[in-house]
Design a protein around this motif. Structure first.
Motif, mmCIF file in Angstrom:
data_model
loop_
_atom_site.group_PDB
_atom_site.id
_atom_site.type_symbol
_atom_site.label_atom_id
_atom_site.label_comp_id
_atom_site.label_asym_id
_atom_site.label_seq_id
_atom_site.Cartn_x
_atom_site.Cartn_y
_atom_site.Cartn_z
ATOM 1 N N ALA A 238 0.857 -1.189 0.000
ATOM 2 C CA ALA A 238 0.000 0.000 0.000
ATOM 3 C C ALA A 238 0.889 1.234 0.000
ATOM 4 C CB ALA A 238 -0.923 0.006 1.215
ATOM 5 N N ALA A 239 0.733 2.067 -1.016
ATOM 6 C CA ALA A 239 1.568 3.263 -1.144
ATOM 7 C C ALA A 239 0.889 4.508 -0.588
ATOM 8 C CB ALA A 239 1.920 3.492 -2.609
ATOM 9 N N LYS A 240 -0.437 4.452 -0.386
ATOM 10 C CA LYS A 240 -1.142 5.632 0.100
ATOM 11 C C LYS A 240 -2.358 5.223 0.915
ATOM 12 C CE LYS A 240 -3.081 10.072 -1.414
ATOM 13 N NZ LYS A 240 -3.348 10.967 -2.572
ATOM 14 N N LEU A 241 -2.587 5.956 1.997
ATOM 15 C CA LEU A 241 -3.729 5.714 2.876
ATOM 16 C C LEU A 241 -4.520 7.006 3.004
ATOM 17 C CD1 LEU A 241 -4.915 3.517 4.922
ATOM 18 C CD2 LEU A 241 -3.752 4.851 6.683
ATOM 19 N N THR A 242 -5.836 6.896 2.884
ATOM 20 C CA THR A 242 -6.731 8.046 3.017
ATOM 21 C C THR A 242 -7.611 7.842 4.236
ATOM 22 O OG1 THR A 242 -6.761 8.390 0.624
ATOM 23 C CG2 THR A 242 -8.519 9.424 1.903
ATOM 24 N N VAL A 243 -7.584 8.809 5.176
ATOM 25 C CA VAL A 243 -8.317 8.685 6.436
ATOM 26 C C VAL A 243 -9.269 9.870 6.582
ATOM 27 C CG1 VAL A 243 -8.135 8.439 8.937
ATOM 28 C CG2 VAL A 243 -6.317 7.532 7.460
ATOM 29 N N TYR A 252 -4.004 12.235 4.576
ATOM 30 C CA TYR A 252 -3.377 11.402 3.552
ATOM 31 C C TYR A 252 -1.972 11.033 4.011
ATOM 32 C CZ TYR A 252 -7.086 13.356 0.623
ATOM 33 O OH TYR A 252 -8.292 13.747 0.121
ATOM 34 N N PHE A 253 -1.616 9.770 3.817
ATOM 35 C CA PHE A 253 -0.300 9.274 4.200
ATOM 36 C C PHE A 253 0.298 8.560 2.990
ATOM 37 C CE2 PHE A 253 -3.033 9.603 7.839
ATOM 38 C CZ PHE A 253 -2.241 10.213 8.798
ATOM 39 N N THR A 254 1.388 9.094 2.475
ATOM 40 C CA THR A 254 1.997 8.581 1.244
ATOM 41 C C THR A 254 3.377 8.016 1.555
ATOM 42 O OG1 THR A 254 0.813 10.264 -0.032
ATOM 43 C CG2 THR A 254 2.645 9.137 -1.120
ATOM 44 N N TYR A 255 3.617 6.803 1.076
ATOM 45 C CA TYR A 255 4.870 6.109 1.380
ATOM 46 C C TYR A 255 6.013 6.622 0.525
ATOM 47 C CZ TYR A 255 8.111 2.227 2.227
ATOM 48 O OH TYR A 255 9.205 1.468 2.560
ATOM 49 N N ASP A 256 7.094 7.022 1.184
ATOM 50 C CA ASP A 256 8.337 7.406 0.524
ATOM 51 C C ASP A 256 9.285 6.223 0.664
ATOM 52 O OD1 ASP A 256 10.843 8.363 -0.192
ATOM 53 O OD2 ASP A 256 10.563 10.323 0.733
ATOM 54 N N GLY A 258 12.175 5.597 -0.652
ATOM 55 C CA GLY A 258 13.573 5.936 -0.473
ATOM 56 C C GLY A 258 13.937 6.192 0.972
ATOM 57 N N GLU A 259 13.033 6.840 1.700
ATOM 58 C CA GLU A 259 13.280 7.153 3.105
ATOM 59 C C GLU A 259 12.640 6.137 4.043
ATOM 60 O OE1 GLU A 259 15.195 9.549 4.261
ATOM 61 O OE2 GLU A 259 15.681 10.287 2.249
ATOM 62 N N ASN A 260 11.795 5.276 3.480
ATOM 63 C CA ASN A 260 11.034 4.301 4.267
ATOM 64 C C ASN A 260 10.237 5.000 5.366
ATOM 65 O OD1 ASN A 260 10.002 1.824 5.028
ATOM 66 N ND2 ASN A 260 11.824 1.172 6.159
ATOM 67 N N ARG A 261 9.535 6.060 4.962
ATOM 68 C CA ARG A 261 8.716 6.843 5.881
ATOM 69 C C ARG A 261 7.440 7.265 5.165
ATOM 70 N NH1 ARG A 261 11.497 8.436 10.383
ATOM 71 N NH2 ARG A 261 9.999 10.074 10.858
ATOM 72 N N TYR A 262 6.473 7.742 5.946
ATOM 73 C CA TYR A 262 5.197 8.188 5.389
ATOM 74 C C TYR A 262 5.085 9.704 5.513
ATOM 75 C CZ TYR A 262 3.884 3.308 5.265
ATOM 76 O OH TYR A 262 3.855 1.961 4.980
ATOM 77 N N LEU A 263 4.913 10.360 4.375
ATOM 78 C CA LEU A 263 4.680 11.797 4.343
ATOM 79 C C LEU A 263 3.198 12.054 4.582
ATOM 80 C CD1 LEU A 263 6.884 12.677 1.262
ATOM 81 C CD2 LEU A 263 7.416 13.158 3.658
#
Length: 370
Positions: A238-243, A252-256, A258-263
């Motif tokens: 899952a690359a993106k979560l909508t809450v 919105y939480f989007t997976y980065d 490269g950094e292994n973090r969620y923007l």
């Protein structure tokens, strides 16, 4: 010429004979004399030297951070964290100080707006924080589970009842006492209004924390969260979560990768707004994103439209970590306990090492991922 001089000349001549037979070194290290001709024993090229590089091992730490699982050289789990209430109205953005939080909780409030409660295990070096806003009883309950010192500016009647009922340590920037711990930022006062201009700092809180407030947990207290650097099996990419919290606020939480973090981004009052720390102008990101489903409804008879939120018991949930989504369950046995995150068999489910963002939403919230 004496005998000593003759001996010296004779010895020097003997030493020059083997040197002349070797020839001089040419490019690539081969001899330019006859010993370097094809077929001679010394025509085999020199083998290149190989440097063996030892793998870099992460240092072992005797302790771990209770809220992030990060390795530490000293035990900080005995300290009480600080729970700070942040305003999340559009005109009060950007928040300042949130990027340094170990955990952020977000829950809906009256009118569909949300507030964030940020947990800091240590306020040293955090700097300014704001703008600070009022308390709600469900946030008080969650902070009590962390045995935190709660920092806020006023609160609902239900929140003040919860402070008394739960014997909660708190610092109130409206009803005091708070000394010189807070101030009104003049620029925010002009741009956002008086109620959205209240700030504090980690340094001021630590310097002026009342002596009546204990700074360490009682014996036996533990957060109880588990962490693992290995990615658990059984997830869904899952690359993106909508809450969605309300018609006013969606997260919105989007997976980065490269950094292994969620923007983090917010849709607030019909506007898409990146979640940025106003103190650094840097995006706020986390390693774990959780969604906890529970009962959310309006308080009956409350003329302000305040909400009631169930924070104890059991429920279903979601966890995003390392680009994977997992179906989990949550449990909280009392208001003196933290949330537990469990797999479908009821065993603790590990978080990724790092900070977390916990969304607490209604059971019928239409959370989506892709």
């Amino acid at each position: 010429m004496n005998k000593g001089q003759w001996r010296t000349l004779l010895l020097a001549g003997l030493l020059l004979i083997p040197l002349a037979s070797c020839g001089t070194k040419g490019p690539g290290g081969a001899s330019s004399g006859s010993a370097g001709l094809p077929g001679s024993a010394s025509s085999v090229p020199d083998e290149p030297s190989v440097s063996v590089i030892a793998p870099v091992e992460e240092p072992e730490h005797p302790y771990s951070h209770p809220l992030t699982g990060e390795g530490l050289d000293q035990d900080v789990s005995v300290r009480r964290p600080f729970a700070v209430m942040f305003n999340n109205l559009r005109k009060a953005l950007p928040q300042v100080g949130v990027s340094q939080a170990d955990v952020i909780y977000e829950i809906v409030a009256e009118g569909g707006i949300t507030r964030m409660m940020a947990l800091f295990q240590d306020l040293n070096g955090v700097g300014d924080m704001g703008s600070i806003r009022s308390a709600r009883d469900y946030y008080v309950s969650i902070a009590r589970g962390h045995d935190a010192v709660y920092i806020h500016a006023g609160g609902s009647p239900q929140a003040y009842d919860a402070f008394d009922d739960l014997k909660m340590s708190h610092i109130d920037f409206v009803n005091g006492p708070y000394g010189n711990m807070c101030w009104r930022d003049p620029d925010r006062r002009k741009s956002a209004g008086l109620e959205h201009s209240l700030f504090t700092s980690g340094e001021k809180v630590l310097e002026q924390l009342p002596k009546r407030i204990a700074q360490e947990h009682d014996d036996g207290y533990a957060v109880g969260w588990t962490f693992d650097k290995e990615v658990p099996a059984g997830g869904t990419a899952a690359a993106k979560l909508t809450v969605p919290f309300s018609t006013y606020k969606t997260g919105y939480f989007t997976y980065d990768a490269g950094e292994n973090r969620y923007l983090i981004d917010q849709h607030i009052d019909k506007n898409d707004i990146p979640y940025v720390d106003g103190g650094t102008d840097e995006p706020v990101s986390v390693r774990n994103v959780l969604v906890l489903y529970t009962d959310v409804s309006r308080v009956k008879g409350d003329d302000k439209g305040r909400m009631t939120v169930r924070t104890t018991g059991k429920g279903e949930g979601l966890l995003l970590r390392d680009g994977q989504l997992y179906q989990i369950a949550w449990e909280r046995r009392s208001e003196e306990a933290c949330y537990s995150f469990l797999d479908q068999a009821g065993k603790p489910f590990p978080l990724a090492v790092g900070s977390s963002y916990i969304n607490i939403v209604s059971s019928d919230a239409q959370v989506e991922w892709e």
